[in-house]
Scaffold this active site. Structure first.
Site, PDB file in Angstrom:
ATOM      1  N   GLY A  84       0.878  -1.159   0.057  1.00  0.00           N
ATOM      2  CA  GLY A  84       0.112   0.152   0.026  1.00  0.00           C
ATOM      3  C   GLY A  84       0.930   1.344   0.071  1.00  0.00           C
ATOM      4  NE  ARG A  86       8.680   6.897   0.409  1.00  0.00           N
ATOM      5  CZ  ARG A  86       9.717   7.228   0.150  1.00  0.00           C
ATOM      6  NH1 ARG A  86      10.495   7.726   0.747  1.00  0.00           N
ATOM      7  NH2 ARG A  86      10.381   6.468  -0.752  1.00  0.00           N
ATOM      8  CE  LYS A 102       8.083   7.982  -3.319  1.00  0.00           C
ATOM      9  NZ  LYS A 102       8.848   7.495  -4.502  1.00  0.00           N
ATOM     10  CG  ASP A 156       9.797   8.228   8.543  1.00  0.00           C
ATOM     11  OD1 ASP A 156       9.461   8.197   7.184  1.00  0.00           O
ATOM     12  OD2 ASP A 156      11.015   8.912   8.765  1.00  0.00           O
ATOM     13  NE  ARG A 178       4.464   9.304  -6.806  1.00  0.00           N
ATOM     14  CZ  ARG A 178       4.861   8.109  -6.388  1.00  0.00           C
ATOM     15  NH1 ARG A 178       5.959   7.577  -6.950  1.00  0.00           N
ATOM     16  NH2 ARG A 178       3.923   7.114  -5.909  1.00  0.00           N
ATOM     17  NE  ARG A 201       1.235   2.274  -6.750  1.00  0.00           N
ATOM     18  CZ  ARG A 201       2.512   2.530  -6.698  1.00  0.00           C
ATOM     19  NH1 ARG A 201       3.441   1.786  -6.721  1.00  0.00           N
ATOM     20  NH2 ARG A 201       2.744   3.814  -6.354  1.00  0.00           N
ATOM     21  CG  ASP A 230       5.364  -2.968  -4.593  1.00  0.00           C
ATOM     22  OD1 ASP A 230       5.979  -3.950  -4.870  1.00  0.00           O
ATOM     23  OD2 ASP A 230       5.659  -2.108  -3.893  1.00  0.00           O
ATOM     24  CG  ASN A 231       8.076  -0.502  -6.992  1.00  0.00           C
ATOM     25  OD1 ASN A 231       7.191   0.040  -6.207  1.00  0.00           O
ATOM     26  ND2 ASN A 231       9.175  -0.932  -6.649  1.00  0.00           N
ATOM     27  CG  ASP A 278       6.249   3.630  -7.010  1.00  0.00           C
ATOM     28  OD1 ASP A 278       5.922   4.695  -6.683  1.00  0.00           O
ATOM     29  OD2 ASP A 278       5.807   2.626  -7.064  1.00  0.00           O
TER      30      ASP A 278
END
Length: 615
Positions: free
Chosen positions: A211, A214, A234, A246, A304, A311, A367-368, A377
């Site tokens: 998911g 960030r 992002k 984080d 972005r 994806r 996922d990219n 990404d």
């Protein structure tokens, strides 16, 4: 690795040696189609077909590989031969005022953007609002607002051409509220922020839920052409998908993402775009090489922009969980099989273009991978300097080099196999249709790659033996990939040229070679000249054609690092200069030759040409 590269690129139609990759969902055998997957697949198909019908309308200038170099709405002047060292929002605005923008151009303020947030409107969302790391079930997204702490955020760089896509008035970049809004500190009127739920394979292993850890999507903007563009911040803070991270991003990685997004677009390669880059004014702790030596780095946020951020993993996550209900979907006309083929072919075309320009993504996890065939990404990416098929810019990929330059075509196919498996698990396509999609990937890749290499060499037709020998020579002598092909256009189609003079046009890239290697190159050039002389194309015409597909300027890692070093000291001028140069990669741009130079010795220190995923 050269042998691997040659083998993977020599299959005539289907990359047959790579088709042994089988889906890893041995445990997936749902009794009925996962309705959440069907729902989201149906939703995307609507946007996907809309994308196909509108994507090419706003482009005019031919690209080297497929489509466009830049959209016709670009606000960047293509005539200036040099870069202003004092670039600012005001100077860009003044430049725009001097241009004839036309009376039919729409120029909107931020508060007047046309929002149509279909993703959150039409797809199931997370009913929980608690923003802590957790598993999210039966949902495609979680509503979450940016939470990054900021202190006097500053606008580092911006893209006028992306603003044009949104019908956003470039004057908005000048507003004092702009950095606050695009750092996430102030809300944007009309936005409905959310983080997307998806899974993926990472380095070949199923990783479960991943998911947007960030990245927070603000929503979808419709422009005057009814084109739909998603805006995403992002580095905007934690989400339920942040796991142990984080949710923040540092200036170093954000500069790289911003610049590469726009550089790839100018190279004619499908990519997500970047509207702007702002600093947070706060510091973020990062262990760049995972070696136990963390340090404080300036924080930043990139906005972005893409027509979709869905994806492969957006579908994999729901199939892996077998999420079902009693919804009935009519599959009598199997549009999903056609969609799978379209995704496969777009992916194949994208990877072929990467290979043509010498780009290595570095982290080709599922996922990219964009279902629209976009480069997405930008982490530890890198363009080839010295030609090395085993090159990987990612330190975490060094042991096996799974994602190295030579492996990208096969990895693209492997990822398509996982995507097709997801659709099969949902009973959307049959095994035969799944295999057909993979075959079409192989065919499309070879067709596009052969066409690209033929144009790069200025040949009348594809010559497998000539190109294979060239790549072998380049690998042996570590020849600079970009500069070689740019200089190759200076070769004359004249078989009477004395043997001692044949290598003269290439002397700037054929360095420190002994007699044996010079003879090998002389033999190759002789064969090449014979091939050119039989084509009947004039030297001038061929040179112009080759220079239109072989860039002079690429976003080399050391150029990024120079801009990063200055920006971390508060000087954003080099980021803006580099953006301007990369917006015209095929033009000579007199006075900008330093941006085409070979990397200096310092460029090979850790953290410049080799990067980790820490950002």
């Amino acid at each position: 690795m050269l042998t691997h590269l040659s083998a993977s690129l020599s299959h005539s139609s289907s990359l047959s040696t790579a088709l042994h990759f089988r889906p890893l969902y041995n445990s997936l055998s749902p009794k009925s189609p996962p309705s959440l997957l069907l729902f989201s697949a149906t939703k995307l198909l609507t946007n996907f077909h809309f994308y196909l019908s509108t994507h090419h309308k706003s482009h005019q200038r031919l690209s080297p590989f497929h489509g466009v170099v830049s959209d016709s709405s670009s606000g960047v002047s293509m005539e200036s031969p040099s870069v202003d060292t004092d670039l600012s929002v005001e100077s860009i605005s003044d430049d725009l005022k001097k241009q004839s923008l036309g009376q039919d151009k729409v120029r909107l303020n931020l508060e007047d953007l046309r929002w149509d947030n279909s993703f959150v409107r039409e797809l199931p969302g997370d009913p929980k609002t608690i923003n802590i790391p957790r598993q999210v079930f039966h949902a495609c997204y979680t509503k979450v607002s940016p939470s990054v702490e900021v202190e006097n955020p500053q606008l580092v760089a911006w893209s006028v051409s992306v603003a044009e896509l949104l019908d956003l008035d470039p004057k908005e970049f000048e507003g004092p509220e702009f950095p606050l809004i695009f750092s996430g500190a102030s809300p944007l009127v009309g936005a409905v922020p959310y983080a997307q739920c998806y899974g993926g394979h990472q380095f070949g292993m199923w990783a479960g839920q991943l998911g947007d850890g960030r990245a927070i999507t603000l929503g979808e903007v419709l422009n005057a052409k009814s084109e739909r563009w998603e805006l995403q911040l992002k580095g905007a803070g934690k989400t339920p998908y942040s796991r142990f991270a984080d949710g923040l991003a540092v200036l170093r990685s954000s500069i790289r993402e911003f610049l590469c997004s726009e550089a790839m677009h100018s190279l004619g390669i499908p990519t997500t775009r970047a509207l702007c880059l702002v600093t947070s004014g706060k510091y973020v702790t990062r262990d760049m090489f995972y070696d136990g030596n963390p340090k404080e780095e300036p924080g930043a946020i990139v906005c972005r922009v893409a027509q979709s951020f869905l994806r492969f993993g957006s579908y994999q996550i729901h199939a892996s969980r077998g999420e079902e209900d009693n919804e009935v979907v009519d599959l009598t006309a199997n549009k999903y099989a056609a969609w799978a083929v379209e995704v496969a072919e777009r992916t194949a075309s994208l990877v072929a273009r990467w290979q043509g320009v010498g780009f290595t993504h570095g982290v080709l996890n599922t996922d990219n991978m964009s279902v629209l065939g976009l480069s997405i990404d930008y982490g530890p990416f890198g363009f080839l300097d010295a030609f090395d098929p085993s090159y990987t810019p990612n330190t975490t990929d060094l042991p096996g080099r799974r994602y190295c330059f030579a492996n990208q075509p096969d990895i693209g196919l492997w990822n398509i196999a996982q995507f097709a498996s997801t659709l099969s698990a949902a009973q959307l396509i049959s095994d035969k249709e799944s295999n057909y999609a993979m075959e079409r990937y192989g065919t499309k890749f070879m067709d596009d790659y052969q066409a690209i290499m033929t144009r790069k060499l200025g040949l009348p037709k594809y010559n497998k033996q000539l190109i294979s020998k060239l790549l072998n020579n380049m690998a042996v002598d570590k020849v600079d990939y970009t500069n070689f092909f740019r200089l190759l256009s200076n070769i004359k189609a004249d078989p009477s040229i004395p043997e001692r003079d044949l290598l003269t046009p290439l002397k700037a890239v054929l360095l420190d070679m002994g007699k044996e290697r010079k003879e090998a190159w002389t033999t190759w050039v002789q064969t090449y000249v014979q091939e050119l002389s039989a084509s009947g194309t004039s030297d001038e015409e061929r040179k112009a054609s080759m220079n239109s597909v072989n860039p002079k300027y690429i976003l080399r890692n050391y150029l990024c690092q120079s801009a990063i070093d200055a920006a971390e000291q508060g000087d954003f001028g080099e980021v803006r200069n580099l953006l301007k140069v990369m917006e015209r990669p095929f033009d000579d741009q007199p006075g900008m030759e330093k941006y085409a130079r070979l990397p200096p010795a310092w460029a090979y220190r850790p953290g410049v040409c080799m990067l980790s995923c820490s950002s």
